[in-house]
Design a protein around this motif. Structure first.
Motif, PDB file in Angstrom:
ATOM      1  N   ALA A  77       0.820  -1.214   0.000  1.00 20.05           N
ATOM      2  CA  ALA A  77       0.000   0.000   0.000  1.00 20.05           C
ATOM      3  C   ALA A  77       0.853   1.263   0.000  1.00 20.05           C
ATOM      4  CB  ALA A  77      -0.920  -0.016   1.225  1.00 20.05           C
ATOM      5  N   GLY A  78       2.179   1.121   0.100  1.00 17.43           N
ATOM      6  CA  GLY A  78       3.061   2.284   0.115  1.00 17.43           C
ATOM      7  C   GLY A  78       3.041   3.026   1.433  1.00 17.43           C
ATOM      8  N   THR A  79       2.647   2.351   2.519  1.00 16.85           N
ATOM      9  CA  THR A  79       2.553   3.021   3.813  1.00 16.85           C
ATOM     10  C   THR A  79       3.504   2.411   4.836  1.00 16.85           C
ATOM     11  OG1 THR A  79       0.732   1.579   4.391  1.00 16.85           O
ATOM     12  CG2 THR A  79       0.166   3.733   3.515  1.00 16.85           C
ATOM     13  N   ALA A  80       4.541   1.745   4.372  1.00 14.95           N
ATOM     14  CA  ALA A  80       5.495   1.140   5.303  1.00 14.95           C
ATOM     15  C   ALA A  80       6.309   2.239   5.992  1.00 14.95           C
ATOM     16  CB  ALA A  80       6.420   0.197   4.554  1.00 14.95           C
ATOM     17  N   ALA A  81       6.907   1.892   7.119  1.00 17.64           N
ATOM     18  CA  ALA A  81       7.752   2.845   7.827  1.00 17.64           C
ATOM     19  C   ALA A  81       9.010   3.112   7.003  1.00 17.64           C
ATOM     20  CB  ALA A  81       8.119   2.284   9.192  1.00 17.64           C
ATOM     21  N   ASP A  82       9.680   4.236   7.293  1.00 16.21           N
ATOM     22  CA  ASP A  82      10.914   4.551   6.572  1.00 16.21           C
ATOM     23  C   ASP A  82      11.996   3.527   6.902  1.00 16.21           C
ATOM     24  OD1 ASP A  82       9.941   6.977   5.400  1.00 16.21           O
ATOM     25  OD2 ASP A  82      10.069   7.863   7.396  1.00 16.21           O
ATOM     26  N   ILE A  83      12.057   3.174   8.191  1.00 18.87           N
ATOM     27  CA  ILE A  83      13.052   2.194   8.630  1.00 18.87           C
ATOM     28  C   ILE A  83      12.301   1.130   9.420  1.00 18.87           C
ATOM     29  CG2 ILE A  83      15.150   1.835   9.992  1.00 18.87           C
ATOM     30  CD1 ILE A  83      15.752   4.804   9.670  1.00 18.87           C
ATOM     31  N   ASP A  96      15.153  -8.629  -2.701  1.00 23.47           N
ATOM     32  CA  ASP A  96      15.093  -9.109  -4.076  1.00 23.47           C
ATOM     33  C   ASP A  96      14.096  -8.331  -4.926  1.00 23.47           C
ATOM     34  OD1 ASP A  96      16.875 -10.880  -3.096  1.00 23.47           O
ATOM     35  OD2 ASP A  96      15.852 -12.701  -3.773  1.00 23.47           O
ATOM     36  N   SER A  97      13.062  -7.774  -4.296  1.00 21.30           N
ATOM     37  CA  SER A  97      12.049  -7.075  -5.095  1.00 21.30           C
ATOM     38  C   SER A  97      12.278  -5.570  -5.128  1.00 21.30           C
ATOM     39  CB  SER A  97      10.649  -7.402  -4.562  1.00 21.30           C
ATOM     40  OG  SER A  97      10.578  -7.141  -3.175  1.00 21.30           O
ATOM     41  N   GLY A  98      13.469  -5.140  -4.689  1.00 15.43           N
ATOM     42  CA  GLY A  98      13.839  -3.737  -4.857  1.00 15.43           C
ATOM     43  C   GLY A  98      13.164  -2.773  -3.902  1.00 15.43           C
ATOM     44  N   HIS A  99      12.725  -3.255  -2.731  1.00 14.37           N
ATOM     45  CA  HIS A  99      12.051  -2.368  -1.785  1.00 14.37           C
ATOM     46  C   HIS A  99      12.987  -1.775  -0.733  1.00 14.37           C
ATOM     47  CE1 HIS A  99       8.354  -4.174  -3.425  1.00 14.37           C
ATOM     48  NE2 HIS A  99       7.799  -3.047  -3.040  1.00 14.37           N
ATOM     49  N   LEU A 100      14.268  -2.172  -0.761  1.00 18.69           N
ATOM     50  CA  LEU A 100      15.171  -1.716   0.296  1.00 18.69           C
ATOM     51  C   LEU A 100      16.293  -0.839  -0.263  1.00 18.69           C
ATOM     52  CD1 LEU A 100      15.646  -5.021   2.348  1.00 18.69           C
ATOM     53  CD2 LEU A 100      13.869  -3.268   2.570  1.00 18.69           C
ATOM     54  N   LEU A 101      16.743   0.086   0.582  1.00 21.25           N
ATOM     55  CA  LEU A 101      17.907   0.894   0.226  1.00 21.25           C
ATOM     56  C   LEU A 101      19.167   0.105   0.558  1.00 21.25           C
ATOM     57  CD1 LEU A 101      17.188   4.440   1.752  1.00 21.25           C
ATOM     58  CD2 LEU A 101      17.099   3.776  -0.650  1.00 21.25           C
ATOM     59  N   PRO A 102      20.130   0.061  -0.346  1.00 24.61           N
ATOM     60  CA  PRO A 102      21.391  -0.596   0.015  1.00 24.61           C
ATOM     61  C   PRO A 102      22.105   0.219   1.092  1.00 24.61           C
ATOM     62  CG  PRO A 102      21.515   0.383  -2.183  1.00 24.61           C
ATOM     63  CD  PRO A 102      20.107   0.575  -1.699  1.00 24.61           C
ATOM     64  N   GLY A 122      23.659 -10.986  -2.635  1.00 22.79           N
ATOM     65  CA  GLY A 122      24.067 -10.510  -3.947  1.00 22.79           C
ATOM     66  C   GLY A 122      25.166  -9.464  -3.856  1.00 22.79           C
ATOM     67  N   GLY A 123      26.062  -9.610  -2.852  1.00 25.20           N
ATOM     68  CA  GLY A 123      27.196  -8.707  -2.720  1.00 25.20           C
ATOM     69  C   GLY A 123      26.856  -7.361  -2.100  1.00 25.20           C
ATOM     70  N   THR A 124      25.571  -7.146  -1.747  1.00 28.47           N
ATOM     71  CA  THR A 124      25.170  -5.865  -1.185  1.00 28.47           C
ATOM     72  C   THR A 124      24.678  -6.056   0.249  1.00 28.47           C
ATOM     73  OG1 THR A 124      24.427  -5.226  -3.380  1.00 28.47           O
ATOM     74  CG2 THR A 124      23.636  -3.872  -1.545  1.00 28.47           C
ATOM     75  N   LEU A 125      25.033  -5.102   1.123  1.00 34.38           N
ATOM     76  CA  LEU A 125      24.523  -5.139   2.491  1.00 34.38           C
ATOM     77  C   LEU A 125      23.185  -4.400   2.527  1.00 34.38           C
ATOM     78  CD1 LEU A 125      24.894  -5.719   5.529  1.00 34.38           C
ATOM     79  CD2 LEU A 125      26.121  -3.551   5.700  1.00 34.38           C
ATOM     80  N   TRP A 126      22.164  -5.041   3.148  1.00 33.56           N
ATOM     81  CA  TRP A 126      20.809  -4.486   3.095  1.00 33.56           C
ATOM     82  C   TRP A 126      20.306  -3.976   4.436  1.00 33.56           C
ATOM     83  CZ3 TRP A 126      19.107  -3.431  -1.561  1.00 33.56           C
ATOM     84  CH2 TRP A 126      19.591  -4.189  -2.646  1.00 33.56           C
ATOM     85  N   SER A 315      13.237   1.607   3.728  1.00 36.35           N
ATOM     86  CA  SER A 315      12.380   1.477   2.558  1.00 36.35           C
ATOM     87  C   SER A 315      12.931   2.307   1.406  1.00 36.35           C
ATOM     88  CB  SER A 315      10.966   1.935   2.906  1.00 36.35           C
ATOM     89  OG  SER A 315      10.233   2.145   1.730  1.00 36.35           O
ATOM     90  N   ALA A 316      13.036   1.707   0.222  1.00 38.95           N
ATOM     91  CA  ALA A 316      13.544   2.424  -0.945  1.00 38.95           C
ATOM     92  C   ALA A 316      12.578   3.525  -1.378  1.00 38.95           C
ATOM     93  CB  ALA A 316      13.765   1.438  -2.098  1.00 38.95           C
TER      94      ALA A 316
END
Lengths: 426, 292
Positions: A77-83, A96-102, A122-126, A315-316
């Protein structure tokens, strides 16, 4: 139709809104599931807000029971918390679905290594490590002294060679007539006190035995245990502790009641309780006897314990990335992490804050070194993957039957693995 | 009912009075049903964009063993719960209708389970059935693993569910009994009918509308049982109590297969409509006596 209503609510996005910018003040939202630790964060963010007058941090508490159903709904719904907090079994889906900031923070060398590894995909810390759990052995001092058992030296072996743990567990298991499990007239039908908490608790029990026997659980994201002889052997050993040697409570008591063994321990009805620091406060408050901590049991491959960590991810879709990254950076600093450690809630994800935690418990008369040693030694990776939770849920009823002794261990593992791998298909 | 005046206006006034409940029906019933049908035609895990798949989700249900297994278990569950709660509810109502001392108190006591939260009751029942420290095993002195034995778990959940519903069912039968004019059974008795005959030939037929209501609502709620199962067994052991609502919940919120879960919901909806229509036809064929 209740299910329909739930789906509707979810679509209409009736949930706590994300952060907002009000004039020159920015509000960053932070979500977690632990009420106790939330207090520590409030304290931490108060200090943060003093240093960053333009940013407010709001802590949202969503109880564990709703956390993993509410989170994807809010993200949809696009209402998740920032962190928000996440555990290892759930973050893969969002990464994997691109919802997080690296996470590109320069402080990462100061974070607990094993947790950083768990959240690298995938080599990135999330995620920014927030706390971690390892496994050690809680023991009832009075009971082990009576039985003459030294909990720090226990070794198990599926072949029976040099196995000092099983005889100790049998000595510690007592029936209503006061006969222990190593006596010939012991009655397994009327056990009043158990030696050990063998049960379907993968993090605290199963995986530690698997790791300490040189076995593995996953291969990549797929479950791969049924054809690993070391793994099968270790699980067989655990199940035998319950159904063959009767030194642990029946799985009928523990399968669906995750707190049963904790209750038995605090009631003085369980002598050795293998668990994590997440139970320190429960034991401290509940136990009316002297207790201590010993290292994890030693297996044929040494002491290989599970280390699990909680991380904060961002959240990205956050509308104010800069402020969000400032908050992330704060909770990744020693000052930001200190309230969690100093309150005795958990081992912090920032190594420099760790002494505060150790000190809190030292003052309570508890030496938490066994947890630290377990995390610094060889560790067993907690399962990962975008759908690992679905896999675990599919395997659960089968593994529970296996622990009840209704399914032989090799068959149970094979069926569970097949069900789990089918469930992780997207 | 004269049609003078303004029919259009009258109709509008009628709808205006209906509006509040109509909005409820549309907003909380019709729209969700349509949304679910829409979701069932997509593949959607909540976090990635939904993808149109047509009837794939329905096709996948056809060879989904867990789904059929779950329907079977739901059928067994309903077949055990509904007759039991109707018979026990009727029995309770007849006894309460005798107006014995304490009837009023018992009437309240029997309804208590119905007004309590099923989830909380499920937790209490789980404790009652607990193998080592549970009330039941402590009372009988025999260790039975009620909720871990695949053969016993479903009956155990059935007992808890029936216990929760009986008071509610009895309440309706009690109202039905109160609606039967006293002269009917009296006349029958004067004609020489004994108590059993009065019950079978007079009371039961006159209770038919109540019976219809109780059976239909009983079927509908029992088919959708979720909370009691969730609290007592979470669908276990080995899927022995995995009723359809429990499976739908897991498919949606653990496996994040929203499309599949929605397709299952739609199938359940169609099933319930079929059952209800069939019942209506069955009861319509039998004469109902208007008593007024």
């Amino acid at each position: 139709m209740r299910v329909l209503v739930v789906l509707l609510l979810l679509l209409s996005g009736c949930s706590i809104a994300g952060g907002a910018t009000d004039g020159d003040r920015t509000t960053v939202t932070f979500r977690l599931w632990d009420e106790q630790v939330a207090k520590a964060y409030e304290e931490s963010f108060a200090a943060f807000e003093q240093r960053n007058t333009g940013i407010d941090v709001t802590v949202q508490l969503v109880p564990w029971a709703d956390y993993w159903t509410k989170l994807p709904a809010d993200i949809a719904a696009g209402t998740a918390a920032d962190i928000f907090w996440t555990n290892t079994s759930n973050y893969g889906l969002y990464a994997d679905s691109g919802h997080l900031l690296p996470i590109t923070d320069g402080q990462r060398s100061g974070w607990t290594r094993s947790v950083v590894d768990l959240y690298t995909r995938g080599g990135t810390l999330w995620g920014v490590p927030q706390l971690w759990d390892s496994i050690a052995l809680f023991y009832n001092k009075e009971l082990v002294e009576q039985a003459g058992v030294d909990p720090a030296t226990l070794t198990w072996n599926p072949s029976g060679n040099g196995d000092t743990f099983l005889p100790a567990a049998r000595k510690l298991t007592v029936d209503r007539a006061g006969k222990s499990a190593d006596q010939s007239d012991f009655n397994p039908g009327t056990i009043s006190r158990y030696g050990f908490n063998a049960s379907f608790d993968s993090q605290a029990v199963g995986w530690n035995f698997v790791g300490s026997n040189g076995g593995t659980w996953q291969n990549g994201d797929a479950f791969d245990y049924a054809d690993q002889p070391k793994t099968v052997e270790a699980i067989q050993y655990v199940v035998d502790l319950i159904n063959k040697h009767h030194v642990a409570p029946s799985a009928a008591d523990t399968n669906t009641n995750g707190d049963k063994t904790l209750q038995l321990f605090t009631q003085g009805r369980l002598a050795l309780f293998q668990s994590g620091p997440y139970h320190l406060k429960n034991v401290q408050e509940g136990a009316k006897f002297r207790w201590g901590l010993a290292p994890l049991l030693t297996g044929p491959s040494g002491r290989v314990g599970v280390v699990h960590g909680v991380a904060a991810v961002a959240s990205a879709k956050t509308p104010h990335r800069e402020a969000t990254e400032k908050v992330l950076s704060w909770i990744g600093s020693a000052d930001g992490a200190r309230p969690i450690a100093a309150g005795g809630f958990a081992f912090p994800g920032v190594v420099a804050a760790e002494p505060d935690f150790t000190e809190y418990w030292r003052q309570q008369g508890v030496d938490v070194t066994p947890f630290r040693d377990a995390a610094n030694g060889v560790t067993f990776p907690a399962p990962v993957g975008p759908r690992v939770q679905a896999g675990a849920t599919a395997a659960q009823p089968i593994l529970q039957q296996m622990f009840l002794g209704r399914l032989p261990v090799p068959d149970g593992l094979r069926q569970a693995q097949a069900a789990a791998n089918k469930a992780i298909e997207p | 009912m004269g049609s003078r005046g303004f029919p259009v206006r009258r109709t509008l006034t009628g709808y205006a009075f209906l509006a509040p409940s109509l909005l409820g029906v549309i907003g909380f019933l019709l729209v969700p049903v349509l949304v679910v049908i829409g979701i069932s035609l997509h593949r959607w895990d909540l976090v990635s964009p939904a993808r149109w798949v047509g009837l794939d989700n329905y096709a996948a249900l056809l060879d989904d063993l867990a789904f059929w297994q779950s329907l079977l278990i739901t059928g067994m569950f309903v077949a055990l719960v509904v007759p039991a709660q109707v018979v026990l509810g009727l029995l309770t109502a007849v006894l309460l209708d005798r107006r014995l001392p304490g009837s009023v108190v018992f009437r309240t006591v029997f309804v208590l389970p119905w007004i309590s939260a099923p989830l909380a009751l499920g937790v209490v029942w789980r404790w009652i059935f607990d193998p080592s420290d549970g009330a039941l095993n402590a009372f009988t002195g025999v260790r039975v693993e009620w909720l871990s034995d695949p053969d016993l778990a479903l009956p155990a959940v059935v007992v808890a569910t029936v216990w929760q519903h009986v008071g509610y069912v009895a309440l309706f039968f009690l109202a039905g009994l109160a609606g039967i004019p006293a002269q009917f059974p009296e006349a029958a008795r004067i004609d020489g009918a004994n108590a059993g005959q009065v019950f079978r030939r007079i009371t039961l037929p006159l209770l038919r509308p109540t019976m219809f209501f109780v059976v239909v609502t009983g079927l509908l709620t029992t088919f959708q049982t979720f909370d009691t199962v969730y609290a007592m067994t979470q669908g276990g052991p080995a899927g022995a109590t995995d009723v359809i609502a429990s499976l739908i919940y897991r498919e949606a919120f653990t496996n994040f297969r929203m499309g599949r879960a929605a397709a299952m919901s739609v199938v359940l909806l169609l099933l319930l409509i079929t059952v209800t229509v069939a019942q209506q036809l069955y009861f319509r064929k039998r004469t109902t006596y208007e008593v007024s």
